[in-house]
Design an enzyme around this catalytic site. Structure first.
Site, PDB file in Angstrom:
ATOM      1  N   THR A  67       0.841  -1.320  -0.150  1.00  0.00           N
ATOM      2  CA  THR A  67      -0.023  -0.190   0.044  1.00  0.00           C
ATOM      3  C   THR A  67       0.850   1.310   0.053  1.00  0.00           C
ATOM      4  OG1 THR A  67      -0.051   0.199   2.405  1.00  0.00           O
ATOM      5  CG2 THR A  67      -1.660  -1.156   1.385  1.00  0.00           C
ATOM      6  N   VAL A  94       7.267  -2.751   7.206  1.00  0.00           N
ATOM      7  CA  VAL A  94       7.657  -1.237   7.362  1.00  0.00           C
ATOM      8  C   VAL A  94       8.031  -0.441   6.158  1.00  0.00           C
ATOM      9  CG1 VAL A  94       8.405   0.940   8.772  1.00  0.00           C
ATOM     10  CG2 VAL A  94       7.742  -1.338   9.763  1.00  0.00           C
ATOM     11  N   LYS A  95       7.334   0.059   5.398  1.00  0.00           N
ATOM     12  CA  LYS A  95       7.699   0.809   4.221  1.00  0.00           C
ATOM     13  C   LYS A  95       8.374   2.174   4.290  1.00  0.00           C
ATOM     14  CE  LYS A  95       5.783   1.006  -0.395  1.00  0.00           C
ATOM     15  NZ  LYS A  95       4.460   1.088  -1.216  1.00  0.00           N
ATOM     16  N   VAL A  96       9.658   2.464   4.085  1.00  0.00           N
ATOM     17  CA  VAL A  96      10.418   3.515   4.321  1.00  0.00           C
ATOM     18  C   VAL A  96      10.971   4.204   2.987  1.00  0.00           C
ATOM     19  CG1 VAL A  96      12.604   4.403   5.518  1.00  0.00           C
ATOM     20  CG2 VAL A  96      11.130   2.492   6.564  1.00  0.00           C
TER      21      VAL A  96
END
Ligand code: E4P
Length: 216
Positions: free
Chosen positions: A27, A86-88
């Site tokens: 997402t 976790v998208k960073v």
């Protein structure tokens, strides 16, 4: 190659999951906003709902851009479910955060990657996944699939363990080309996944078989 679906739409996630070929979900803030998800509690709940639908890596993106806040936000996201990744973003504090999360056993997806250099940095920081945005590269008159091939070659020569997650997929041909170029995963809109089904000769052939079956 694994298939992730690139959406926050629960009905589309369910449709792809029911097809039996879905390995995970990505997402981003734009996709969450498109579904009208607002406010921290609703955002966290929506990620939890996605985790209930699909048993695989679910990328949830941080909205912070400074190290301390990225860490705080990432920990909160990771606490939702063991499958949360976790998208960073690929920024200086993002790279520092990738290293921190890696050292603390939290899975990461380094997003907004547009060059081989950025992909090397993500891998050095121990990112679980790196997301080169191939459609957006194509939009700027460069070759997105070529970047996937270049990163695949570098990771293979250097022995990097980060998985290449081809993102910003626009059509079924992108998926085929990414598979050819060595992507470990493609994250795709539902239409692109369903586009793989299509061939006119399949439709013509099936119509003929069904017609002839009436004579059986
Ligand atoms: C990746 O994880 C992003 O969510 C996504 O693939 C971006 O795609 P877009 O260029 O279609 O917005």
């Amino acid at each position: 190659m694994k298939f992730f679906i690139d959406t926050a739409n629960l009905a589309q996630i369910k449709e792809a999951h029911d097809l039996g070929v879905l390995d995970g979900v990505t997402t981003n803030p734009s996709l969450m906003a498109k579904e009208g998800i607002k406010g921290e509690a609703n955002i966290l709940k929506h990620y939890a709902d996605i985790c209930e639908l699909v048993d695989g890596p679910i990328s949830a993106e941080v909205l912070s851009t400074d190290f301390k806040s990225i860490i705080e936000e990432g920990k909160k996201l990771a606490a939702i479910h063991p499958n949360i990744v976790v998208k960073v973003p690929m920024i200086k504090d993002g790279v520092k955060a990738l290293k921190y999360f890696t050292d603390n056993g939290i899975k990461t997806n380094c997003t907004l990657v547009f060059s081989a250099g950025q992909a090397i940095l993500a891998a050095k920081a121990g990112a679980t996944f790196v997301s080169p945005f191939i459609g957006r590269i194509d939009d700027s008159a460069w070759d997105g699939v070529e970047l996937i091939a270049q990163i695949a070659q570098i990771y293979s020569i250097q022995g990097f363990k980060t998985e290449i997650l081809a993102a910003s997929i626009r059509n079924a041909l992108h998926i085929v080309k990414c598979a050819e170029a060595g992507a470990d995963i493609c994250t795709c809109p539902l239409d692109s996944i369903l586009g793989l089904l299509k061939h006119p000769l399949t439709d013509i052939g099936l119509a003929k078989f069904l017609e002839d079956a009436k004579k059986m």
